[in-house]
Scaffold this motif. Sequence first.
Motif, short mmCIF file in Angstrom:
data_model
loop_
_atom_site.label_atom_id
_atom_site.label_comp_id
_atom_site.label_asym_id
_atom_site.label_seq_id
_atom_site.Cartn_x
_atom_site.Cartn_y
_atom_site.Cartn_z
N LYS A 1 0.81 -1.17 -0.02
CA LYS A 1 -0.18 0.12 0.01
C LYS A 1 0.93 1.34 -0.18
O LYS A 1 0.60 2.11 -0.55
CB LYS A 1 -0.90 -0.14 1.26
CG LYS A 1 -1.72 -1.30 1.04
CD LYS A 1 -3.49 -0.94 1.20
CE LYS A 1 -4.23 -1.91 0.75
NZ LYS A 1 -4.54 -1.69 -0.71
N ASP B 1 -3.32 4.28 7.14
CA ASP B 1 -4.52 3.58 6.22
C ASP B 1 -4.02 2.22 6.62
O ASP B 1 -3.20 1.78 5.66
CB ASP B 1 -4.41 4.29 5.10
CG ASP B 1 -5.44 3.25 4.36
OD1 ASP B 1 -6.31 2.63 4.83
OD2 ASP B 1 -5.13 3.46 2.85
N LYS C 1 -7.78 6.67 7.56
CA LYS C 1 -8.59 6.50 6.35
C LYS C 1 -8.85 5.25 6.13
O LYS C 1 -8.44 4.40 5.37
CB LYS C 1 -7.90 6.94 5.17
CG LYS C 1 -9.05 7.18 3.89
CD LYS C 1 -8.75 6.47 2.75
CE LYS C 1 -8.45 5.21 2.54
NZ LYS C 1 -9.53 4.26 2.69
N ASN D 1 -11.39 1.98 5.12
CA ASN D 1 -12.63 1.85 4.21
C ASN D 1 -13.43 1.43 5.38
O ASN D 1 -13.50 1.04 6.39
CB ASN D 1 -12.36 0.83 3.32
CG ASN D 1 -11.98 -0.76 3.50
OD1 ASN D 1 -12.36 -0.95 4.55
ND2 ASN D 1 -11.34 -1.26 2.51
N GLU E 1 -13.01 -1.82 7.28
CA GLU E 1 -12.07 -1.55 8.12
C GLU E 1 -12.58 -0.80 9.45
O GLU E 1 -12.06 -0.99 10.47
CB GLU E 1 -10.95 -0.99 7.51
CG GLU E 1 -10.23 -1.82 6.62
CD GLU E 1 -9.23 -1.19 5.39
OE1 GLU E 1 -8.55 -1.97 4.63
OE2 GLU E 1 -9.34 0.04 5.22
N GLY F 1 -7.97 3.30 -2.49
CA GLY F 1 -7.70 3.94 -1.17
C GLY F 1 -6.27 4.55 -1.02
O GLY F 1 -6.07 5.75 -0.35
MG LIG Z 1 -7.44 0.50 1.73
#
Ligand SMILES: [Mg+2]
Length: 315
Positions: free
Chosen positions: A38, A168, A186, A188, A191, A255
């Motif tokens: 990520k 995140d 952040k 989603n 999560e 994301g």
């Molecule tokens: Mg994400």
Amino acid sequence: MILTITANPLIDRTLHLPSFRLGQIHRTTRISEIAGGKGVNVARMVKILGEPVHAITFAGGGYGNRLKELLEQEGIPNSTIQTLSPTRFQVSILDNSNGLYTDILDQGTIVSNSELDCLLYETENLLKTKRDVQWLILSGSAPQGKADHLYYELIKIAHKYNIKTILDSYGEIFKQGIKAKPYCIKPNLKEAEILHGKELYGKVNILNFINGMLDSGIQLPIVSLGKDGVIAGHKGKYWEVRPPKIKAVNAVGSGDAFVGALAVALTRGHSIPESLQWGVAAGTANAMNSIPCGCTSSQISQILSKVHLREISLK
Ligand SMILES: [Mg+2]
Ligand SMILES: Nc1ncnc2c1ncn2[C@@H]1O[C@H](COP(=O)(O)OP(=O)(O)OP(=O)(O)O)[C@@H](O)[C@H]1O
């Protein structure tokens, strides 16, 4: 400058097939390979938008060397912390007849305590020596090992140097990281629900969750909702930001694109609501492309004018 941390990077190899059927022999039409994880995706997004970036990741074995090579090929400046355990890989099978991806992940990298310490040390060193760092972005899952406090420790270090952080992530490493009070989170929706411990039905529950995060000292909590955009809060104000309707190709990494573009917009002095619009435009542009955070800045600019921002209230 924006620093990104990827605690659990990977090499993502995609086998492109005319069609895919279980139990059959296939011949690829193309094989593509990309550095993944990520924080690496976020770094790619930041670079595409033209802001200085530096990616910090673990890297081990042959796949670790390949990760570094791929980052360099993309022109993403990086620091890799060597691990004894090899960097993980993912094989994605793309069935070109229907556009569906089938992903297979290996067991994952194991990171030792001393390797975790090396990442903390290297990050602090970069924060000390690079005077222009404005954001530290911590993205994605924990590697195997005792890494659950890694983001917590990194956020504490960032506080020491007055650097703002975006977290995140998900699971225990996310829960622990939040205790260090990052500037922005952040998750989603899924999560956020895991963190909250129950489902967040509808806008009111999401807003209450955001409000709880504001009360706990997080200044910019954001929940992303895929094609429905994001809901965010800051200093007693709340916004709903919705993207235009698009034909999604691959929303993996949306994301990350959101987070990268948000940080770039904030770095450039845009307001919070404007920066949320930038994030949503980038997430949407990402969903229209097959490579995570492989969209162009002109695609993002084109979508930006179609992003709908609305201030909403808690009651
Ligand atoms: Mg994400
Ligand atoms: N199908 C879609 N259509 C339009 N915009 C999308 C779509 N999917 C994602 N986006 C945009 O990207 C943002 C982030 O997407 P999402 O909520 O799916 O993030 P995520 O689950 O964290 O993704 P990842 O972890 O794979 O990076 C959304 O808020 C939205 O603005």
